[in-house]
Design a protein around this motif. Sequence first.
Motif, PDB file in Angstrom:
ATOM      1  N   LEU A  15     -13.404 -11.362   2.887  1.00 30.99           N
ATOM      2  CA  LEU A  15     -12.932 -12.297   1.865  1.00 30.99           C
ATOM      3  C   LEU A  15     -11.579 -12.880   2.209  1.00 30.99           C
ATOM      4  N   LEU A  16     -10.660 -12.034   2.695  1.00 32.38           N
ATOM      5  CA  LEU A  16      -9.279 -12.458   2.903  1.00 32.38           C
ATOM      6  C   LEU A  16      -8.959 -12.764   4.357  1.00 32.38           C
ATOM      7  N   GLY A  17      -9.908 -12.538   5.255  1.00 35.55           N
ATOM      8  CA  GLY A  17      -9.716 -12.887   6.648  1.00 35.55           C
ATOM      9  C   GLY A  17      -8.693 -12.060   7.368  1.00 35.55           C
ATOM     10  N   THR A  18      -8.491 -10.819   6.933  1.00 33.31           N
ATOM     11  CA  THR A  18      -7.525  -9.932   7.596  1.00 33.31           C
ATOM     12  C   THR A  18      -7.974  -8.490   7.426  1.00 33.31           C
ATOM     13  N   PRO A  19      -7.702  -7.621   8.414  1.00 31.17           N
ATOM     14  CA  PRO A  19      -8.159  -6.238   8.307  1.00 31.17           C
ATOM     15  C   PRO A  19      -7.526  -5.528   7.099  1.00 31.17           C
ATOM     16  N   ARG A  90       3.054  -7.308   3.777  1.00 26.66           N
ATOM     17  CA  ARG A  90       1.807  -6.700   3.314  1.00 26.66           C
ATOM     18  C   ARG A  90       1.455  -7.163   1.913  1.00 26.66           C
ATOM     19  N   ILE A  91       0.173  -7.045   1.643  1.00 25.50           N
ATOM     20  CA  ILE A  91      -0.328  -7.215   0.275  1.00 25.50           C
ATOM     21  C   ILE A  91      -0.987  -5.901  -0.115  1.00 25.50           C
ATOM     22  N   CYS A  92      -0.619  -5.386  -1.272  1.00 25.78           N
ATOM     23  CA  CYS A  92      -1.231  -4.162  -1.795  1.00 25.78           C
ATOM     24  C   CYS A  92      -2.096  -4.525  -2.988  1.00 25.78           C
ATOM     25  N   LEU A  93      -3.363  -4.131  -2.943  1.00 20.32           N
ATOM     26  CA  LEU A  93      -4.274  -4.290  -4.080  1.00 20.32           C
ATOM     27  C   LEU A  93      -4.437  -2.917  -4.735  1.00 20.32           C
ATOM     28  N   VAL A 105      -5.575  -0.685  -1.605  1.00 21.14           N
ATOM     29  CA  VAL A 105      -6.082  -1.437  -0.455  1.00 21.14           C
ATOM     30  C   VAL A 105      -4.900  -2.193   0.132  1.00 21.14           C
ATOM     31  N   TRP A 106      -4.702  -2.021   1.455  1.00 22.59           N
ATOM     32  CA  TRP A 106      -3.573  -2.636   2.145  1.00 22.59           C
ATOM     33  C   TRP A 106      -4.072  -3.736   3.082  1.00 22.59           C
ATOM     34  N   LEU A 107      -3.348  -4.889   3.054  1.00 23.34           N
ATOM     35  CA  LEU A 107      -3.690  -6.022   3.900  1.00 23.34           C
ATOM     36  C   LEU A 107      -2.422  -6.573   4.541  1.00 23.34           C
ATOM     37  N   LEU A 108      -2.545  -7.046   5.762  1.00 19.77           N
ATOM     38  CA  LEU A 108      -1.430  -7.736   6.406  1.00 19.77           C
ATOM     39  C   LEU A 108      -1.340  -9.149   5.854  1.00 19.77           C
ATOM     40  N   ASP A 109      -0.117  -9.584   5.540  1.00 18.00           N
ATOM     41  CA  ASP A 109       0.089 -10.893   4.910  1.00 18.00           C
ATOM     42  C   ASP A 109       0.734 -11.848   5.906  1.00 18.00           C
TER      43      ASP A 109
END
Length: 444
Positions: A15-19, A90-93, A105-109
Motif C-alpha cells: 500500500l505504502l510502497g516501502t518495507p 520513520r512513520i509509526c502506525l 508497524v514501522w515504515l521508512l519515510d
Amino acid sequence: MKGDYQELVDEISTLLGTPATLENRDFGLIAFGAHDSDDDSAMDPVRTRSILTRKSTPAVRAWFEGFGITRATGPVRIPAAPDAGVYRDRICLPVRHRGVVLGYVWLLDAEPGPSHERLTAAMDVAARIGELLADEERAGADLSRELRAVLAAERGWQYDMAVAALRTALGPDAEGLHALVCVAPWTGEDSPSPRTVPGAAAVCALPWLGPAGPYAAGPARAGGDPDTAPGGGPHGPGRGRTRPAAGGPGTTRDPAPGPGPSSGASSDGGYAPGPGPRRALAVLVRLRSADNLSPAATAAERLRAAAGPAAVAGVAAPRRGLGELDHCWHEATAAARAAHAQPRLGPLAHWSELGAYRLLTALPQAEPDPAVRALLAPAHTELARTAEVFLDHAGQAGRAAAALGIHRQTLYYRLSRVEQLTGLDLDAGEDRLLLHMALKTARL
C-alpha cells in the motif's frame, strides 16, 4: 498465526510502497517486509538490529516512545536522529484493539511520503493486526485464577460470579465448544501457560484427593502363606472349595490378572489406605466439533508425559459454554480416578467410556464396607486379587484360574477363604455384587 501477520505486513508494504516491520508493544519483532533496495541507508543500525536480534534496546524503545506512540491513535512521523542510529525518517502506525496499544508497524519515510488516503488504508490493516494480537493475547492469557475459582466453588452465587469472570476473560471463546481435562498426579509447575498447551483456553492446578499412582502386585507368595498355598493351601488339594461359584451377570473386557492401579495400595501392593498426591491439573481445551476430541487428547498426552510415568488423564464429555464446568470437572476427575484403578481404561480415559466406573466414581469416598474391610487388609492382598479376577471373569473358574496362573483347587481354596473373611456367599448374586463393587471402589 505468523503467516497471517506476514501477509498483513506485506499488504501495508504494498500500500505504502516501502518495507514495513511489525513489533509488539514490547518492541519484539513479529514480522518484516522484504528489503530489495540498493540504497544502503534503507537499513540503518536500529532497523538492522531489530531484524537480526528480533528486539530493540531499551534506549531505542524509550526514544521512540518519547514521540507519544503509546497514546497515538493515528500515524506518527518521527524524524531521523543519526546520533541515535536512526538515519531515516520513520512513520509509526500504532496497532490498537479496543483502545489498547498492542504493537507498532514501522515504515521508512521519504518525501513526498504516502498520501492521507493510503495511510488511512494502512491504519485499517493495522486494526486487523490488532484483532489478531488481541486474540492471541487472550488465548495465551493466564486464566488459572479464574478457572480455579469456578472449579473450586459450589453451586450458588459464588459459582455464578466465578463463571461470569471466566466468561469475560475468555471473550467470544467462552460460548464455544470445550472439553475439560484432568491430569493427575501433577508434580510440575503450579499451572503451565496455556501458550505451551495446544488448544488450551485456560489451565490451573487444584488439590487432588485421588490415587497416588499405579502399582503392581507381586507374584503369588509361595510357602507358608495359607492364602496362596499351591494345590489348595497347606491342607492339600481338595480340602478347600470343591466347586466354582455361580457366574455373575456379565464380564469385563480386561483379562489381566494384576490388580492394576489402586488408590490405597500399601507398600506391598495391597489395598490398605495410603496417602495420595496433592494436586491435579485442569485444562480447558477448545474444540471444533463434539465428535472430535483429539485436541483434548493431544493436550492431555503432552501434559501427562510432562507429569511423569505415574500420571494419567481423564477427559470430560464436551459441552458448549461454561455453565456446567463443575459437572465437567467431576467427569474429568472421575475418568482420571478410573484410569488409575483400571489399566484397560488408561492412561487416557474418557468419561463416556468408563462403563460401570461412572457409577462407582459417584459413590462417596468413605471407609470400605464392613463385610470386606478384613479382606482389604495388606495381609490378604492375594485373596482380594483372586476374588476380583474371579468376579471379573463372571465366576468362571477355568478362566479365572488361567488368568491367575493357578490350579483350580487353589482357586477354590482361596474363594472359600474369601467367604470366611467376609461372611459373603459367592453363590448369591447380591453378595457377589457387593464384593465386586467394594474391590473396584477400593482402587478409587
